[in-house]
Write an enzyme that holds these catalytic residues in place. Structure first.
Site, mmCIF file in Angstrom:
data_model
loop_
_atom_site.group_PDB
_atom_site.id
_atom_site.type_symbol
_atom_site.label_atom_id
_atom_site.label_comp_id
_atom_site.label_asym_id
_atom_site.label_seq_id
_atom_site.Cartn_x
_atom_site.Cartn_y
_atom_site.Cartn_z
ATOM 1 N N SER A 44 0.829 -1.200 0.000
ATOM 2 C CA SER A 44 0.000 0.000 0.000
ATOM 3 C C SER A 44 0.871 1.261 0.000
ATOM 4 C CB SER A 44 -0.957 -0.030 1.187
ATOM 5 O OG SER A 44 -1.862 1.025 1.118
ATOM 6 N N HIS A 45 0.816 2.056 1.078
ATOM 7 C CA HIS A 45 1.602 3.296 1.127
ATOM 8 C C HIS A 45 2.757 3.194 2.120
ATOM 9 C CE1 HIS A 45 -1.380 3.535 4.311
ATOM 10 N NE2 HIS A 45 -0.529 4.287 4.968
ATOM 11 N N ASP A 75 -2.652 6.175 -4.197
ATOM 12 C CA ASP A 75 -1.631 5.575 -3.342
ATOM 13 C C ASP A 75 -0.963 4.428 -4.097
ATOM 14 O OD1 ASP A 75 -3.729 3.730 -3.166
ATOM 15 O OD2 ASP A 75 -3.224 3.160 -1.126
ATOM 16 N N ASP A 80 -1.168 1.244 -4.291
ATOM 17 C CA ASP A 80 -1.917 0.161 -4.944
ATOM 18 C C ASP A 80 -3.252 0.641 -5.509
ATOM 19 O OD1 ASP A 80 -2.893 0.520 -2.347
ATOM 20 O OD2 ASP A 80 -3.466 -1.572 -2.102
ATOM 21 N N ASP A 93 -6.014 1.930 -4.368
ATOM 22 C CA ASP A 93 -7.348 1.769 -3.785
ATOM 23 C C ASP A 93 -7.770 3.031 -3.024
ATOM 24 O OD1 ASP A 93 -5.712 1.472 -1.557
ATOM 25 O OD2 ASP A 93 -6.463 -0.510 -0.997
ATOM 26 N N THR A 145 -12.261 3.169 11.752
ATOM 27 C CA THR A 145 -11.395 3.275 10.582
ATOM 28 C C THR A 145 -10.873 1.898 10.162
ATOM 29 O OG1 THR A 145 -10.717 5.533 11.069
ATOM 30 C CG2 THR A 145 -9.158 4.204 9.828
ATOM 31 N N MET A 147 -11.401 8.688 5.767
ATOM 32 C CA MET A 147 -10.532 9.855 5.664
ATOM 33 C C MET A 147 -9.213 9.563 4.944
ATOM 34 S SD MET A 147 -10.649 12.983 6.447
ATOM 35 C CE MET A 147 -9.395 14.211 6.177
#
Length: 460
Positions: free
Chosen positions: A103-104, A239, A241, A243, A303, A323
């Protein structure tokens, strides 16, 4: 008993440092554990994809071996964005798929996002994988599973361009941050008839230009400059990937995802009056009244993409967002988080206006901070730290204290939030208020609480 680093099993995915906590052997064992869970559910086929990280091909080979040694048939869709893996899972494998992505996170990280039978693995289900590995509770394989390779990108892009209708072609800039979304975003938005300026769309797992995390303003500066210096009307960022979506206006304003969700909710509620809209605990306090004003029911959730997805399933909500930039459409789409698709839906809405930046800038806004992070001491448990702080915290003038995920304290003129990240060893803070004076007052109350723990450093 097989040995594996326990701390890579997070709240809604598996994630670790390649070669240290996330080894080839770990990938193989995780493959076998997922296969054991699949066998319980009668699942025989799993889609497998990876993002553009340098460690992706090797991890893919080992988790694939874990599947096929356990008798699972693998649909290998190669290098794709996470939502494309979800698309393959839903359309080809009965909702079962594994995405290899960091991811990030920094370049030396990688991990796995997992779906089985339409359910995202999270929380307890991820801990069950660890338990299977530690107890050697693997399924006995009959015959070896097969591997089929398929390029899913054409079908995915066609599915979007087949139902998104822009009122006019737009001129946009996109920044993929050298993440895997860069391989597909330009093609998608050009396919919808737009002129596209591409920044950092070549896939490079070292992320040489900036980190692929559009939730951080510093990572949007190149896109802001491109909008100011070029003729694009709007900027989209993704980001690592793809998403998650970041949005920037022509005049350089960052439209955070909770404000993006206002626009998406309004659009969806036009067609689905009375529908539920889900948002996470980090979102603006202006969002719930906006949803109600447009005829919807507002639901706050903890979250995490997997928590939001399961809440959508339970409530039947047609749209949700958080968010960090995950936006989920069940209406006209599949309910998974998809930054590329969310970008297309945004352009569909904005193409009805001659001044898209004005539409975005006119969305309700108060004074707010981006996410603020506090590093945790090595080996400490973020949730425990929050619980300890909450136990002795006092918030003068608070109207409500929400504890679904950390501590969100509502005041008549703003809110403050502190929660433990589920992916990295940090506390996440966010503040919002009607005035600068109010935001500082709320921050000072939180500062006193944070500084009651001598190991925590106030981030402002």
């Amino acid at each position: 008993m097989a040995s594996i680093a326990r701390d890579i099993f997070k709240a809604y995915d598996i994630r670790g440092i390649v070669g240290k906590t996330l080894t080839d052997e770990a990938a193989y064992l995780i493959g076998k554990a997922i296969a054991a869970k699949a066998a319980e559910k009668g699942i025989t086929r799993i889609a497998l994809g990876r993002d553009g990280r340098l460690s992706g091909p090797e991890l893919m080979e080992h988790i694939r071996r874990g599947f096929t040694d356990s008798g699972i048939n693998v649909l290998n869709v190669g290098m794709v964005a996470t939502p494309m893996l979800y698309f393959a899972a839903v359309n080809e494998c009965g909702g079962s798929g594994v995405m290899i992505t960091g991811s990030h996170n920094p370049p030396d990280y990688n991990g796995f996002k997992m779906m089985l039978g339409g359910d995202t693995l999270a929380g307890e289900a991820i801990q069950e994988l660890l338990s299977i590995i530690e107890k050697d509770g693997f399924a006995a394989a009959g015959k070896q599973g097969s591997v089929t390779e398929k390029d899913i990108s054409g079908e995915y892009l066609k599915h979007i361009t087949g139902h998104i209708r822009l009122k006019r072609p737009m001129n946009i800039a996109i920044d993929a941050g050298n993440g895997v979304g860069g391989a597909f975003a330009g093609k998608l938005y050009k396919g919808l008839g737009n002129k596209v300026t591409e920044l950092f769309c070549d896939v490079d797992g070292t992320f040489p230009n900036h980190h692929p995390d559009p939730s951080k303003p510093k990572n949007l500066q190149d896109l802001i400059a491109a909008l100011k210096n070029g003729d694009a009307e709007i900027g989209l960022a993704f980001d690592g990937d793809a998403d998650r979506l970041g949005v920037v206006t022509k005049d350089g304003n960052i439209i955070y995802p909770d404000r993006q969700l206002m626009l998406f909710a309004q659009d969806v509620l036009n067609r689905n009056p009375g529908a539920k809209v889900i948002f996470d605990v980090k979102s603006t306090r202006l969002l719930a009244p906006w949803i109600k004003e447009h005829g919807g029911k507002a639901i706050m959730e903890k979250t995490g993409h997997s928590f939001i997805k399961s809440a959508m399933k339970e409530t039947g909500a047609p749209v949700a967002g958080e968010m960090s930039g995950h936006i989920f459409f069940k209406e006209r789409w599949f309910g998974f988080d998809d930054g590329l698709y969310a970008g297309a839906r945004l352009l569909e809405i904005l193409s009805a206006s001659d001044n898209p930046s004005e539409v975005l800038n006119n969305l309700p806004q108060s004074i707010s901070t981006p996410e603020l992070n506090i590093a945790l001491p090595e080996g400490s448990n973020g949730h425990q730290v929050i619980d300890e702080l909450a136990a002795k915290a006092e918030f003068e003038g608070a109207t409500e204290i929400i504890t679904i995920d950390g501590l969100r304290v509502e005041f008549p003129d703003g809110f403050g939030l502190m929660r433990a990240s589920n992916t990295t060893p940090i506390l996440v803070l966010r503040f919002e208020a009607d005035t600068q004076e109010a935001i500082e007052r709320i921050q000072n109350q939180f500062k006193a609480v944070i500084e009651s723990n001598p190991n925590l450093i106030w981030p402002l």
